[in-house]
Design an enzyme around this catalytic site. Structure first.
Site, PDB file in Angstrom:
ATOM      1  N   LYS A 112     -12.489  -6.846  29.662  1.00  0.00           N
ATOM      2  CA  LYS A 112     -13.254  -7.235  30.843  1.00  0.00           C
ATOM      3  C   LYS A 112     -14.738  -7.420  30.536  1.00  0.00           C
ATOM      4  CE  LYS A 112     -10.001  -5.805  34.346  1.00  0.00           C
ATOM      5  NZ  LYS A 112      -8.888  -5.331  33.496  1.00  0.00           N
TER       6      LYS A 112
HETATM    7  C1  LIG Z   1      -7.542  -5.768  33.557  1.00  0.00           C
HETATM    8  C2  LIG Z   1      -6.676  -5.436  32.390  1.00  0.00           C
HETATM    9  C3  LIG Z   1      -5.459  -6.124  32.137  1.00  0.00           C
HETATM   10  C4  LIG Z   1      -4.916  -7.184  33.080  1.00  0.00           C
HETATM   11  O1  LIG Z   1      -5.662  -8.363  33.091  1.00  0.00           O
HETATM   12  P1  LIG Z   1      -5.468  -9.444  34.266  1.00  0.00           P
HETATM   13  O2  LIG Z   1      -6.501 -10.469  34.029  1.00  0.00           O
HETATM   14  O3  LIG Z   1      -5.672  -8.681  35.558  1.00  0.00           O
HETATM   15  O4  LIG Z   1      -4.079  -9.973  34.169  1.00  0.00           O
HETATM   16  C5  LIG Z   1      -4.763  -5.792  30.997  1.00  0.00           C
HETATM   17  N1  LIG Z   1      -5.187  -4.835  30.147  1.00  0.00           N
HETATM   18  C6  LIG Z   1      -6.334  -4.144  30.364  1.00  0.00           C
HETATM   19  C7  LIG Z   1      -6.733  -3.089  29.410  1.00  0.00           C
HETATM   20  C8  LIG Z   1      -7.126  -4.428  31.478  1.00  0.00           C
HETATM   21  O5  LIG Z   1      -8.257  -3.746  31.688  1.00  0.00           O
END
Ligand SMILES: *Cc1c(COP(=O)(O)O)cnc(C)c1O
Length: 466
Positions: A112
């Site tokens: 993120k």
């Molecule tokens: C947010 C997240 C996901 C999922 O990603 P999306 O874009 O919501 O599909 C997967 N793994 C981790 C570690 C995350 O923080």
């Protein structure tokens, strides 16, 4: 570049407004009216570019004249220089023609950061230009909160209030939020659960009168278009490193809200040869059930070892449905209104069209742990539970061994020591050096009752110019 709503009834917006807007006024999500398309020759010419320059090539058409090219370049240089690896998104080989792209070298050790480090800078730039201020309000059960806080820590024109359920997030996750110092950073621990936090955020967006008209709320959740945009870049980055665009690639993506994998779908539409996208879910498998049986139906939420993928519906899936329905906003609106009431299907030919590119798999906690153990035994390489789900799904769904398979490594294993322990391994994933003192850093947060008026009062009193 103009952006339109997936439900067809909200006004089209330019980049700056899309940046500051969450949901469209018709309840839909914003998508670009048309996508830039790059020729193979052009993509080929990007070989060997540093990550931030590649990011400029891929994203500039979306930002367009909202930010002058030189300013945008500088912003991208800053954004990706905070990552603790020269390659920003390094590839690690697991097997012949199988890879993990490590997207967890940013400040909060999860993918993120790629989007939120940029989003904070974009917001501040646009707000400076407009002489405006916003309050970001969000609820988190873990990852998003810390990445958003880190992304906004240097913003002049943003105050950020993140609600988390008191004593219900892991210590690593809490400390990643509460040890970030900054006058504009406000952590609130609510005596309640995650749903309580989320409800307060939602209600506050619905009625912002508690701010007295002096500032406005902004959202940085995964439906924000700029977050999707930033995630398109690393698909190009991985492909170029492994011989693209002259060969096609397959990607497996640990999926929750469908933001990360949707970015891969866009990369393909923009000209990058991608022959397969694997939707990897945990037991919260609404997307897997849809992909395998054309039935879209909400189930109860399950708590798993991969909490960042614990969802009941995937908000960004609406963006794919919009394309699958020939960009007919009314059709999407009707479909999703029906989906709120019970199971729905789409026309068979539309579903088959999606199946040409997407495969899917649901991986439970036991198989997640098995995979963590197996990969460690094979390679002495430690996966976090989310990435492990991606690797497992990649191996189960692979169509062609000649096509490189790249799993997106979405989090660092040190963030999820419980899953590693549960897999039976006795190794303890260490925190990277730049975070090694996390448990000694000073924490700052305020505990408040599970009561919206108290929370709103706190926000109204504590933002910068209050
Ligand atoms: C947010 C997240 C996901 C999922 O990603 P999306 O874009 O919501 O599909 C997967 N793994 C981790 C570690 C995350 O923080």
């Amino acid at each position: 570049m103009r952006y339109i709503s997936t439900r067809g009834e909200a006004p089209a917006l330019g980049f700056e407004d899309v940046l500051l807007t969450g949901l469209a006024t018709d309840g839909g999500l914003y998508v670009p009216e048309s996508l830039p398309h790059f020729s193979l020759e052009e993509i080929r010419s990007w070989r060997g570019l540093p990550y931030s320059e590649l990011a400029f090539k891929v994203m500039h058409p979306f930002v367009d004249d909202a930010i002058p090219a030189d300013d945008f370049r500088k912003m991208l240089d800053e954004t990706y220089s905070v990552f603790a690896h020269k390659a920003v998104a390094p590839l690690v080989q697991l097997d012949t023609n199988e890879w993990v792209m490590e997207l967890f070298r940013g400040p909060t050790l999860a993918f993120k950061d790629f989007a939120l480090q940029l989003l904070g800078r974009l917001l501040d730039y646009v707000l400076e230009k407009r002489k405006q201020h916003v309050v970001i309000m969000g609820a988190t059960s873990g990852d998003t909160g810390s990445a958003a806080i880190e992304g906004c820590r240097r913003c002049e024109h943003v105050d950020i209030f993140i609600l988390h359920p008191h004593q219900r997030v892991s210590e690593v996750q809490r400390r990643q939020m509460t040890t970030v110092q900054g006058d504009n950073i406000h952590n609130i621990a609510v005596r309640g659960n995650f749903d309580d936090c989320q409800r307060m955020v939602k209600e506050s967006f619905g009625n912002q009168s508690f701010l007295g008209g002096k500032t406005q709320l902004a959202a940085v959740n995964s439906i924000n278009w700029a977050r999707i945009m930033a995630q398109i870049v690393y698909y190009f980055h991985a492909s170029l490193a492994l011989g693209g665009p002259d060969r096609s690639m397959a990607f497996s993506v640990p999926t929750g809200n469908f933001g990360d994998i949707f970015a891969g779908y866009l990369a393909k539409k923009m000209g990058l040869p991608i022959s397969q996208l694997v939707i990897a879910t945990n037991r919260n498998d609404i997307l897997h059930r849809f992909m395998s049986g054309n039935k879209y139906e909400q189930h109860q939420l399950e708590h798993t070892l991969s909490p960042s993928m614990d969802i009941m519906v995937s908000s960004n899936f609406e963006r794919l449905l919009f394309d699958l329905h020939g960009r007919d906003g009314l059709a999407v609106k009707t479909l999703l209104e029906n989906a709120a009431k019970g199971p729905v299907s789409i026309e068979d030919y539309r579903w088959k069209h999606a199946r040409k590119l997407f495969d899917s798999d649901a991986v439970d906690d036991k198989k997640t742990c098995d995979t963590i153990r197996e990969i460690y035994e094979q390679n002495e390489y430690l996966l976090d539970p989310h990435t492990a789900i991606g690797v497992r799904a990649a191996r189960n769904c692979r169509r062609d061994p000649a096509v490189p398979m790249i799993t997106l490594g979405t989090a660092h294993p040190a963030k999820f020591p419980d899953a590693v322990a549960e897999s039976g391994l006795t190794v303890e994933p260490p925190l990277p050096t730049h975070m090694a003192d996390l448990f000694e850093r000073e924490e700052r947060y305020t505990v408040l009752d599970n009561d919206i008026s108290g929370v709103q009062e706190f926000i109204a009193k504590h933002w910068k110019n209050a």
